[in-house]
Design a protein around this motif. Structure first.
Motif, short mmCIF file in Angstrom:
data_model
loop_
_atom_site.label_atom_id
_atom_site.label_comp_id
_atom_site.label_asym_id
_atom_site.label_seq_id
_atom_site.Cartn_x
_atom_site.Cartn_y
_atom_site.Cartn_z
N GLU A 69 -1.92 2.80 -14.12
CA GLU A 69 -0.57 2.50 -14.60
C GLU A 69 0.32 2.03 -13.44
OE1 GLU A 69 3.09 5.06 -16.41
OE2 GLU A 69 1.11 5.45 -17.29
N VAL A 70 0.24 2.72 -12.32
CA VAL A 70 1.05 2.35 -11.16
C VAL A 70 0.62 0.98 -10.63
CG1 VAL A 70 1.52 2.95 -8.74
CG2 VAL A 70 1.72 4.69 -10.52
N LEU A 71 -0.68 0.73 -10.57
CA LEU A 71 -1.17 -0.57 -10.11
C LEU A 71 -0.68 -1.71 -11.01
CD1 LEU A 71 -4.86 0.21 -9.08
CD2 LEU A 71 -3.04 -0.59 -7.57
N SER A 72 -0.65 -1.47 -12.30
CA SER A 72 -0.22 -2.52 -13.22
C SER A 72 1.28 -2.77 -13.17
CB SER A 72 -0.67 -2.21 -14.65
OG SER A 72 0.05 -1.12 -15.16
N ASP A 73 2.06 -1.76 -12.80
CA ASP A 73 3.51 -1.88 -12.75
C ASP A 73 4.06 -2.38 -11.41
OD1 ASP A 73 3.60 -1.00 -15.35
OD2 ASP A 73 4.23 1.03 -14.84
N ALA A 74 3.31 -2.17 -10.35
CA ALA A 74 3.81 -2.48 -9.00
C ALA A 74 3.78 -3.99 -8.74
CB ALA A 74 2.98 -1.76 -7.95
N LEU A 108 0.83 -1.20 0.00
CA LEU A 108 0.00 0.00 0.00
C LEU A 108 0.87 1.26 0.00
CD1 LEU A 108 -3.18 0.47 2.04
CD2 LEU A 108 -1.39 2.14 2.29
N ARG A 109 1.85 1.30 0.88
CA ARG A 109 2.74 2.46 0.95
C ARG A 109 3.59 2.58 -0.31
NH1 ARG A 109 2.39 0.81 6.43
NH2 ARG A 109 1.54 2.49 7.69
N GLY A 110 3.98 1.44 -0.85
CA GLY A 110 4.76 1.44 -2.09
C GLY A 110 3.99 2.03 -3.26
N LEU A 111 2.68 1.79 -3.30
CA LEU A 111 1.86 2.37 -4.36
C LEU A 111 1.86 3.90 -4.26
CD1 LEU A 111 -1.21 -0.06 -4.35
CD2 LEU A 111 0.59 0.10 -6.09
N VAL A 112 1.74 4.41 -3.04
CA VAL A 112 1.74 5.86 -2.85
C VAL A 112 3.09 6.44 -3.26
CG1 VAL A 112 1.50 7.74 -1.18
CG2 VAL A 112 -0.06 5.78 -1.09
N VAL A 113 4.17 5.76 -2.89
CA VAL A 113 5.51 6.24 -3.27
C VAL A 113 5.66 6.23 -4.79
CG1 VAL A 113 7.98 5.65 -3.19
CG2 VAL A 113 6.60 5.59 -1.10
N ARG A 114 5.20 5.18 -5.45
CA ARG A 114 5.28 5.10 -6.91
C ARG A 114 4.46 6.21 -7.58
NH1 ARG A 114 6.79 0.22 -9.59
NH2 ARG A 114 7.74 -1.23 -8.15
N LEU A 115 3.31 6.53 -6.99
CA LEU A 115 2.50 7.63 -7.52
C LEU A 115 3.25 8.95 -7.41
CD1 LEU A 115 -1.03 6.67 -6.19
CD2 LEU A 115 -0.38 6.93 -8.59
N ARG A 116 3.92 9.16 -6.28
CA ARG A 116 4.70 10.39 -6.11
C ARG A 116 5.86 10.47 -7.09
NH1 ARG A 116 4.87 10.16 0.36
NH2 ARG A 116 2.96 11.31 0.79
#
Length: 108
Positions: A99-104, A14-22
């Motif tokens: 995009e972030v969800l598909s890449d993470a 969950l936190r990784g998704l937020v970091v990737r979005l940033r």
């Protein structure tokens, strides 16, 4: 929500998704620290609605757009395209989150 368990791998995801979005080229602003708590709570609610007492990556994915799209401020399309060195593409918060969800990488 204390009765619903979110394991360390799911919280890290969950936190990784937020970091990737940033870190996304289209990211402009938003996603302040309270975002994590709201995102986690939304995932716990999704788990509870599913009849689970634990959060899975599927619950996180199912609420990501709803929990994050209004918190995400994007750069103007031309600036984002320049940052990504690509041609100008339609860019919405929903598109960036997908995009972030598909890449993470998803925890197992």
């Amino acid at each position: 929500m204390d009765d619903v368990y979110a394991g360390s791998e799911v919280l890290y995801y969950l936190r990784g998704l937020v970091v990737r979005l940033r870190q996304h080229a289209a990211f402009g602003a938003g996603l302040a620290t309270p975002t994590y708590a709201a995102f986690e709570t939304a995932a716990k609610v999704a788990a509870l609605v599913d009849g689970c007492l634990y959060v899975t990556p599927v619950h996180v994915q199912s609420v990501a757009t709803m929990a994050l799209r209004h918190r995400l401020v994007l750069k103007p399309p031309t600036e984002a395209a320049t940052a990504k060195r690509e041609r100008r593409l339609p860019c919405t918060a929903e598109h960036v989150i997908a995009e972030v969800l598909s890449d993470a990488p998803v925890p197992v």
